[in-house]
Design a protein around this motif. Structure first.
Motif, PDB file in Angstrom:
ATOM      1  N   GLU A  96       0.857  -1.190   0.000  1.00 40.79           N
ATOM      2  CA  GLU A  96       0.000   0.000   0.000  1.00 40.79           C
ATOM      3  C   GLU A  96       0.892   1.238   0.000  1.00 40.79           C
ATOM      4  O   GLU A  96       1.549   1.545   0.996  1.00 40.79           O
ATOM      5  N   LYS A  97       0.886   1.977  -1.111  1.00 47.32           N
ATOM      6  CA  LYS A  97       1.810   3.106  -1.290  1.00 47.32           C
ATOM      7  C   LYS A  97       1.610   4.221  -0.266  1.00 47.32           C
ATOM      8  O   LYS A  97       2.556   4.937   0.050  1.00 47.32           O
ATOM      9  N   ASP A  98       0.407   4.357   0.275  1.00 44.90           N
ATOM     10  CA  ASP A  98       0.154   5.388   1.289  1.00 44.90           C
ATOM     11  C   ASP A  98       0.988   5.165   2.550  1.00 44.90           C
ATOM     12  O   ASP A  98       1.142   6.078   3.362  1.00 44.90           O
ATOM     13  N   TYR A  99       1.519   3.975   2.708  1.00 40.42           N
ATOM     14  CA  TYR A  99       2.296   3.629   3.902  1.00 40.42           C
ATOM     15  C   TYR A  99       3.802   3.702   3.667  1.00 40.42           C
ATOM     16  O   TYR A  99       4.573   3.408   4.579  1.00 40.42           O
ATOM     17  N   LYS A 102       7.046   5.827   6.010  1.00 40.38           N
ATOM     18  CA  LYS A 102       6.497   6.219   7.313  1.00 40.38           C
ATOM     19  C   LYS A 102       6.930   5.285   8.438  1.00 40.38           C
ATOM     20  O   LYS A 102       6.352   5.297   9.520  1.00 40.38           O
TER      21      LYS A 102
END
Length: 188
Positions: A96-99, A102
């Motif tokens: 999942e690229k949003d992660y 981070k």
């Protein structure tokens, strides 16, 4: 053992194949982790998944789950496990690229290494990383992996040749690094 403050690792099961398939067929996700960028049908991926990821006796694979969102965000595995010599190779993909960027990869890999060294009593865990993936190289070094060698120009990506860097960490090195982190936190 399989939880940190933000994530938990859950054993992979057959129902995860469609999500895994979506990550493996995303060229942006796979360009920095997979030597062969090919698009596979769901049925081809299902066979691989059931035989190699779920059914292998020489690997242990876990879905990385964001505990707050209850969302599967990636996969991490110990593969090519050699119990006689107490060695394994580790892999990690944040699908999942949003992660990305981070710290989720570092948390998941730390949980996997804890499992490998503390529960399985492995002596050595290795990995391979592409030379253009400097963010991953820096992460692995921060965790305590040491560069052991290079396969020169072994990967052709985006019109250029790239090296594959071989890294490893020994159980005693990992324990020393973990001890240093604990001392740093207690002295802060």
């Amino acid at each position: 053992m399989f939880e940190s403050s933000r994530i938990k690792l859950l054993k992979v099961d057959k129902e995860d194949v469609e999500l895994y398939h979506s990550w493996r067929n995303n060229l942006e996700v796979m360009s920095s982790t997979s030597p062969a960028i090919d698009i596979y049908t769901l049925e081809e991926k299902r066979q691989f998944f059931e035989d190699i990821i779920v059914g292998s006796s020489t690997s242990k694979s876990y879905m990385i789950v964001d505990k707050d969102a209850q969302k599967k965000i990636g996969i991490t595995s110990l593969i090519h496990m050699d119990t006689k010599n107490r060695n394994a190779e580790c892999i990690i993909d944040i699908g999942e690229k949003d992660y990305w960027g981070k710290g989720y990869g570092q948390e998941a890999l730390s949980l996997l290494l804890d499992f490998g060294f503390l529960e399985l009593n492995l002596h050595r865990i290795s990995l391979r990383v592409f030379s253009f993936n400097q963010r991953a190289v820096n992460l692995y070094k921060r965790i305590g992996f040491i560069e052991e060698g290079i396969s020169r120009e072994a990967l052709f990506r985006n019109g250029k040749w790239h090296d594959i860097i071989h890294m490893g960490i020994l159980q005693e090195e990992y324990f020393l690094k973990s001890h240093e982190k604990l001392n740093y936190k207690s002295n802060s």
